[in-house]
Structures are given as structure tokens and as C-alpha cells.
Motif scaffolding. Structure first.
Motif, PDB file in Angstrom:
ATOM      1  N   GLU A 194       0.819  -1.212   0.000  1.00 54.83           N
ATOM      2  CA  GLU A 194       0.000   0.000   0.000  1.00 54.83           C
ATOM      3  C   GLU A 194       0.851   1.258   0.000  1.00 54.83           C
ATOM      4  OE1 GLU A 194      -3.805   1.832   2.501  1.00 54.83           O
ATOM      5  OE2 GLU A 194      -2.553   0.261   3.363  1.00 54.83           O
ATOM      6  N   ASP A 195       2.120   1.147   0.417  1.00 49.52           N
ATOM      7  CA  ASP A 195       2.993   2.320   0.439  1.00 49.52           C
ATOM      8  C   ASP A 195       3.138   2.940  -0.949  1.00 49.52           C
ATOM      9  OD1 ASP A 195       3.282   1.679   3.058  1.00 49.52           O
ATOM     10  OD2 ASP A 195       5.328   0.915   2.894  1.00 49.52           O
ATOM     11  N   TYR A 196       3.021   2.146  -1.983  1.00 46.96           N
ATOM     12  CA  TYR A 196       3.214   2.641  -3.338  1.00 46.96           C
ATOM     13  C   TYR A 196       1.920   3.142  -3.962  1.00 46.96           C
ATOM     14  CZ  TYR A 196       7.545   0.100  -2.625  1.00 46.96           C
ATOM     15  OH  TYR A 196       8.735  -0.358  -2.104  1.00 46.96           O
ATOM     16  N   TYR A 197       0.811   2.978  -3.263  1.00 46.85           N
ATOM     17  CA  TYR A 197      -0.470   3.457  -3.774  1.00 46.85           C
ATOM     18  C   TYR A 197      -0.862   4.794  -3.154  1.00 46.85           C
ATOM     19  CZ  TYR A 197      -0.554  -1.542  -4.792  1.00 46.85           C
ATOM     20  OH  TYR A 197      -0.219  -2.805  -5.201  1.00 46.85           O
ATOM     21  N   GLN A 198      -0.132   5.217  -2.112  1.00 52.62           N
ATOM     22  CA  GLN A 198      -0.364   6.506  -1.479  1.00 52.62           C
ATOM     23  C   GLN A 198       0.672   7.517  -1.971  1.00 52.62           C
ATOM     24  OE1 GLN A 198      -2.959   6.975   0.309  1.00 52.62           O
ATOM     25  NE2 GLN A 198      -3.555   4.995   1.180  1.00 52.62           N
ATOM     26  N   ARG A 199       0.457   8.770  -1.639  1.00 55.62           N
ATOM     27  CA  ARG A 199       1.445   9.800  -1.963  1.00 55.62           C
ATOM     28  C   ARG A 199       2.737   9.538  -1.210  1.00 55.62           C
ATOM     29  NH1 ARG A 199      -1.914  14.765  -0.399  1.00 55.62           N
ATOM     30  NH2 ARG A 199       0.032  15.117   0.690  1.00 55.62           N
ATOM     31  N   ALA A 200       3.833  10.059  -1.727  1.00 52.56           N
ATOM     32  CA  ALA A 200       5.150   9.789  -1.156  1.00 52.56           C
ATOM     33  C   ALA A 200       5.262  10.290   0.277  1.00 52.56           C
ATOM     34  CB  ALA A 200       6.236  10.410  -2.029  1.00 52.56           C
TER      35      ALA A 200
ATOM     36  N   ASP B 145      19.733   3.642  -3.240  1.00 50.49           N
ATOM     37  CA  ASP B 145      18.610   2.821  -2.778  1.00 50.49           C
ATOM     38  C   ASP B 145      17.900   3.421  -1.572  1.00 50.49           C
ATOM     39  OD1 ASP B 145      19.230   1.117  -4.784  1.00 50.49           O
ATOM     40  OD2 ASP B 145      20.147  -0.426  -3.534  1.00 50.49           O
ATOM     41  N   GLN B 146      18.380   4.553  -1.053  1.00 47.68           N
ATOM     42  CA  GLN B 146      17.706   5.184   0.078  1.00 47.68           C
ATOM     43  C   GLN B 146      16.368   5.793  -0.321  1.00 47.68           C
ATOM     44  OE1 GLN B 146      18.982   4.780   3.123  1.00 47.68           O
ATOM     45  NE2 GLN B 146      20.655   3.678   2.099  1.00 47.68           N
ATOM     46  N   LYS B 147      16.153   5.928  -1.625  1.00 42.41           N
ATOM     47  CA  LYS B 147      14.895   6.523  -2.083  1.00 42.41           C
ATOM     48  C   LYS B 147      13.699   5.620  -1.827  1.00 42.41           C
ATOM     49  CE  LYS B 147      15.744   4.746  -6.760  1.00 42.41           C
ATOM     50  NZ  LYS B 147      17.050   4.176  -6.411  1.00 42.41           N
ATOM     51  N   ASP B 148      13.953   4.333  -1.533  1.00 47.91           N
ATOM     52  CA  ASP B 148      12.863   3.401  -1.235  1.00 47.91           C
ATOM     53  C   ASP B 148      13.208   2.587  -0.003  1.00 47.91           C
ATOM     54  OD1 ASP B 148      10.435   2.163  -1.506  1.00 47.91           O
ATOM     55  OD2 ASP B 148      11.143   0.659  -2.925  1.00 47.91           O
ATOM     56  N   GLY B 149      13.774   3.240   1.007  1.00 43.57           N
ATOM     57  CA  GLY B 149      14.091   2.592   2.275  1.00 43.57           C
ATOM     58  C   GLY B 149      13.077   3.014   3.327  1.00 43.57           C
ATOM     59  N   ILE B 150      13.552   3.679   4.347  1.00 47.96           N
ATOM     60  CA  ILE B 150      12.631   4.236   5.351  1.00 47.96           C
ATOM     61  C   ILE B 150      11.855   5.402   4.749  1.00 47.96           C
ATOM     62  CG2 ILE B 150      12.490   5.361   7.593  1.00 47.96           C
ATOM     63  CD1 ILE B 150      14.905   3.786   8.461  1.00 47.96           C
ATOM     64  N   ILE B 151      12.529   6.183   3.927  1.00 51.87           N
ATOM     65  CA  ILE B 151      11.897   7.312   3.246  1.00 51.87           C
ATOM     66  C   ILE B 151      11.582   6.889   1.810  1.00 51.87           C
ATOM     67  CG2 ILE B 151      12.204   9.685   2.453  1.00 51.87           C
ATOM     68  CD1 ILE B 151      14.099  10.107   4.805  1.00 51.87           C
ATOM     69  N   ARG B 152      10.357   7.118   1.380  1.00 48.94           N
ATOM     70  CA  ARG B 152       9.986   6.785   0.007  1.00 48.94           C
ATOM     71  C   ARG B 152       9.801   8.058  -0.794  1.00 48.94           C
ATOM     72  NH1 ARG B 152       6.253   6.157  -3.876  1.00 48.94           N
ATOM     73  NH2 ARG B 152       4.458   6.984  -2.773  1.00 48.94           N
ATOM     74  N   LEU B 153      10.590   8.182  -1.860  1.00 48.76           N
ATOM     75  CA  LEU B 153      10.454   9.324  -2.741  1.00 48.76           C
ATOM     76  C   LEU B 153       9.347   9.071  -3.755  1.00 48.76           C
ATOM     77  CD1 LEU B 153      14.220  10.214  -3.361  1.00 48.76           C
ATOM     78  CD2 LEU B 153      12.679  11.033  -1.574  1.00 48.76           C
TER      79      LEU B 153
END
Length: 527
Positions: A307-313, A492-500
Motif C-alpha cells: 500500500e505504500d506505493y499506492y499513497q502519496r510519497a 537505494d535510500q529513495k525506497d528505504g525508510i523514506i519513500r520518494l
């Protein structure tokens, strides 16, 4: 006119003389091409005259009569397919000029069997183990009198659960379909989402007796070939009687056996599996279970949700930070309370210290025993709520926690603050998306409680250092478990704890993907 005598239904070169007395067949293979009745008797004897094994004997042809038999298992085979096959054999096969020139098996194969899945099994001697495997998998076997040729007709059609929403992974936004116990349905759910010729399904059977069907799934130009070969090798080394669930496979292919932390990801959600395949991961589908395994699995992978990828960053980032915070609360809250109240009272404000001292004045146990009692009690209530019938399970957990907590405080067994600490810890453990990681935290929590009771905050710090060192030593199919933090990979930090934002995620994980590590670039949205 002289009446013709019907000829046997086999080609002349296949006719074998029938001995007056046939010795019992002891081997797994029939050494000669025996008549059909002997083959049927062997099948009945080997399978134990089971009532669900249906053997339909029939005669094919009008002028020249050929004996044949269809063997299938009631409940595993699709009766509509079998009915259509038998109808074609009994009605459509006619005495033609072609029948005079060719074997009856060629005639039936090329002109009569209107079925999509057909395999010719031809072996001298006949391998009955191969026939049994096909029949017990739901297929239909067609035998002919005096012929070593048998037809394997695809007729799998047992009853199965329909596609439903996953019960163990609830999402607010996203697809609502989930995997089922039918591996063919599961592969179809993946193919619906990946329309790519490079999507590979490699079949494999494991289990000496169960012969469970499994499938290794990956995208050929995205997956790392070394990891794919490692998956194949580990699966090929499994020697076991039966595979009843994917947990059997997980325990036999994981990198580290003596670790509370999972190194193989499992999920009921097709979108989660497809997301992993697009990153270069490999999925393992097991027939008979809705849980699909995904490798390599990293620690941060268990803290994320599809669901993290279906919401805003920004929303997804906030939720991920919340999960990390609740993970630490679930792990350290009871230990920190024990350490502070036992060894480090000077760290507390005077007012709070007086309040805690007044609450614990009538409690006969030290803080460690008090916390241990409440934690064990809550674990019992949680397990009871899971095992109870769904209608009363939630009520048992809530009512039991309220009643026992209030009664324990009034009886002076525990303090009210301890009830708050244990409740906060329990609620925090439910925030973790994956159940197996939450169980790991529940086990490690007791170790930290013991360290806090023995050495205070110093023991907690030592425990954290050992825990981090252990996590750094773990591998999942050769990939470091704490990637992308240790080793640190900036991209790869762009999709770790913080999602860009999705438009900025142009590369796949560095140490997981294969040849094509660059995603299709998406233009930044602009008015």
C-alpha cells in the motif's frame, strides 16, 4: 454373403500372445505388452481398490472393435472434460480407410481427442509409476489393449477456494484479490499483471510421497542469474516425504536457521509478489497454499507494505517512520521501564518518580517479574484470540485484557503504569506489516527485559550492539540483510525508510537486480 468376423482392435505388430496362465506382476513395470485386463488389474491392485479411482472400460469403433480404458480419480478430474473425451471416442471414431492404414492410437490422437492438453506416454515396458503420478495429479490416462502407448489427458478440475481478499494482509487502498491454494490460479494472477515474454515459470516437484508441484518465477532480464541458480540448487537439495505448506520450503532454504529474524518473505498478495519481481526478486509458488515465497528478503522489506506505493510519497514516508518507531517501542519499552525503575531512578522527574513509587508501594514483585507476568499473560490472551472461533476470538482478547488488567491492579499484583507499558508494547507490535517479523520482536523482547533487569541501561545498549551485529551478519541468498543501510547504498535510500516519488525511482535495488537495473524513466509531473 459370408459374414465377416470382427478383428481385434490393435495393429498386427502390437498383438501379443496371451499366455494361459499369467504370473502375478511384482515389478513396477510390465515387461511385455499385456492385454488390457491385466493392466487394469495391476492398477487396481497397486492403488488398493480405492473407490475414488474410476476405470471406465469401453470399446472403440463400429466394425473393428478396439478395447480401451480411461482411468481417473473422482474429485480430482474434471468430469466435463472426461465426458467430452469419452463421447469423442464412442461416437466420433468410425471405421475409415485411415484406420486400415495406421494404428488406432494415431487415429485417435490426430482426429478424435479434441482436448487442449494431451501427452503421449510410450514406453516398453510400460512405466506404471508415471501413470500413477498423472492420475493422482488429476489427469486422465487412456490405455489401449495390447499397446504400449497411453494418452495423458489434462483434466485437472478439483474444487478450490475462489479468489478472495487476503485475510492476513489488509490494505486500505489497493487490489483486493489474493492468492488461493490452486497454483494455476496463482500463476494466472501474476500473468495478469506482467505481460512480458521474459516472465519465466520453472516447474519443479518436491516430496517423495506428496510430489508437490512448485514453480520458480522470475523475470529473466531483471533477476540476478546467480541468485536464480542458488534458488534452484537449494530447492533441488530438499529431500522430504511431503510438502504441505510453503513454510516447509521456507525452513529448508533460508540462510540462517538459528536466528529469530526471517530471511524469506511470504505474502498472500499478488501485487506484492509482482512488485518484487519487477525489482529482480524470485518468487516460489507452492501448490496447496496461498502463501508465496519471495527472495531475497531484506529487513526493510518486512517493514514495507504494498500500500505504500499506492499513497502519496509524503504519506507513505510518514507511515514508514511510524512503523520503525513502533518497532523500537515494541522491542524496548518494557526493558526501558524495568531499567529506569530498577537502576536509574534519577533519570525520572521528581513528580513522576513519586507517582510511580506510590503505585508500586503495594506490589510485592520487582519490576522484572511484574513485566514478565503481564507479558506472558498478554501472549496467552493473544494466542487464545487467534485459536478461538472468529466470532468470539476478538471478544475474548479484549474482555480478557480489560478484566485481567483491572483485576491485577486492584489486587496489587501489578502497577497501573505497568499495564500501560505492556498495552503500548502490544499495540505497537501489531503495526509491523509482517507477522513473522512481529513474532521475532516478541521473542527478542524477553531477552532485553532480562538484560535490563540485570544490568540496567548498560545491558540494553550491549543487547542492541549484539542485535545489530547479528543483523549485519545475516544474508538472504547472498544479499546483505540490512541492505541498503549496511552496506550503505545512497541510490537505494529513495525506497528505504523514506519513500520518494515514483518518478524519481529510476533504478532497481543495486545488489538484487540483474542486467536491466534501470526502470523506464517517468517525467516529473508539471502543470
Amino acid at each position: 454373403m459370408k459374414k465377416r468376423t470382427p478383428k481385434p482392435l490393435v495393429a498386427k505388430k502390437l498383438i501379443q500372445p496371451i499366455p494361459e496362465k499369467v504370473e502375478p506382476i511384482q515389478t513396477e513395470k510390465i515387461e511385455n505388452v499385456y492385454p488390457l485386463n491385466q493392466m487394469i488389474e495391476k492398477i487396481k491392485t497397486d492403488i488398493g481398490h480405492s473407490p475414488d479411482v474410476i476405470i471406465r472400460e469401453l470399446k472403440i469403433g463400429s466394425k473393428r472393435v478396439f478395447d480401451a480404458a480411461a482411468v481417473f480419480i473422482d474429485g480430482l478430474a474434471n468430469k466435463d472434460v472426461i465426458q467430452k473425451v469419452l463421447q469423442n471416442l464412442l461416437v466420433d471414431v468410425r471405421e475409415t480407410e485411415l484406420c486400415e492404414q495406421a494404428e488406432i492410437t494415431d487415429l485417435i490422437k490426430n482426429f478424435s481427442l479434441a482436448t487442449g492438453e494431451l501427452q503421449v506416454l510410450s514406453d516398453t515396458p510400460i512405466d506404471f509409476n508415471q501413470l500413477y503420478d498423472a492420475v493422482m495429479s488429476g489427469d486422465t490416462i487412456l490405455l489401449f489393449d495390447g499397446s504400449p502407448v497411453a494418452f495423458k489427458i489434462g483434466s485437472k478440475g478439483w474444487e478450490s477456494r475462489g479468489i478472495e481478499e487476503p485475510s492476513s494482509e489488509q490494505n486500505v487502498r489497493g487490489p483486493k484479490d489474493g492468492f488461493t491454494e490452486n497454483i494455476r490460479t496463482n500463476t494466472a494472477l501474476i500473468r495478469r499483471r506482467i505481460i512480458d515474454k521474459n516472465l519465466v515459470f520453472e516447474p519443479i516437484k518436491i516430496g517423495k510421497r506428496s510430489k508437490t508441484e512448485m514453480t520458480i518465477t522470475y523475470i529473466k532480464d531483471l533477476a540476478n542469474e546467480k541468485i536464480v541458480n542458488e534458488v534452484r540448487e537449494r530447492l533441488s537439495k530438499i529431500e522430504i516425504d511431503a510438502i504441505l505448506e510453503s513454510g516447509y520450503v521456507e525452513s529448508m532454504i533460508q540462510d540462517e536457521t538459528y536466528s529469530p529474524f526471517p530471511t524469506v518473505y511470504n505474502t498472500e498478495r499478488p501485487d506484492a509478489v509482482v512488485g518484487g519481481l519487477y525489482e529482480g526478486r524470485i518468487a516460489i509458488l507452492v501448490d496447496g497454499t496461498p502463501f508465496v515465497l519471495v527472495v531475497p528478503a531484506l529487513f526493510i522489506h518486512f517493514m514495507q507494505s504494498s500500500e505504500d506505493y499506492y499513497q502519496r510519497a509524503d504519506i507513505s514516508t510518514l507511515i514508514r517512520l511510524l512503523r520503525v518507531g513502533t518497532f523500537l517501542l515494541s522491542l524496548l519499552t518494557p526493558a526501558a521501564y524495568i531499567a529506569v525503575t530498577t537502576f536509574h531512578q534519577e533519570m525520572l522527574p521528581t513528580t513522576l518518580l513519586i507517582s510511580l513509587t506510590a503505585q508500586r508501594e503495594g506490589v510485592p514483585f520487582p519490576a522484572f517479574i511484574e513485566a514478565l507476568f503481564m507479558e506472558v499473560t498478554f501472549e496467552i490472551l493473544r494466542e487464545a484470540g487467534i485459536r478461538m472461533p472468529r466470532a468470539v476470538g476478538a471478544a475474548i482478547s479484549i474482555v480478557g485484557a480489560l478484566v485481567l488488567g483491572q483485576a491485577a491492579v486492584e489486587a496489587g499484583l501489578v502497577s497501573a503504569t505497568m499495564v500501560i507499558v505492556v498495552s503500548l508494547t502490544a499495540i505497537s507490535s501489531f503495526v509491523t506489516p509482517k507477522f513473522n517479523l512481529a513474532i521475532s520482536v516478541r521473542m527478542v523482547r524477553f531477552i532485553f527485559m532480562g538484560l535490563a533487569a540485570s544490568f540496567g541501561l548498560f545491558g540494553i545498549i550491549i543487547g542492541l550492539l549484539v542485535l545489530i551485529a547479528h543483523l549485519c551478519s545475516l544474508r538472504s541468498f547472498g544479499v546483505p540483510y540490512l541492505l541498503p543501510f549496511a552496506p550503505f547504498v545512497l541510490k537505494d535510500q529513495k525506497d528505504g525508510i523514506i519513500r520518494l516519488s515514483l518518478w524519481s525511482m529510476t533504478t532497481r535495488p543495486k545488489l538484487i537486480g540483474g542486467q536491466d537495473n534501470v526502470r523506464e524513466k517517468t517525467a516529473k509531473p508539471s502543470p
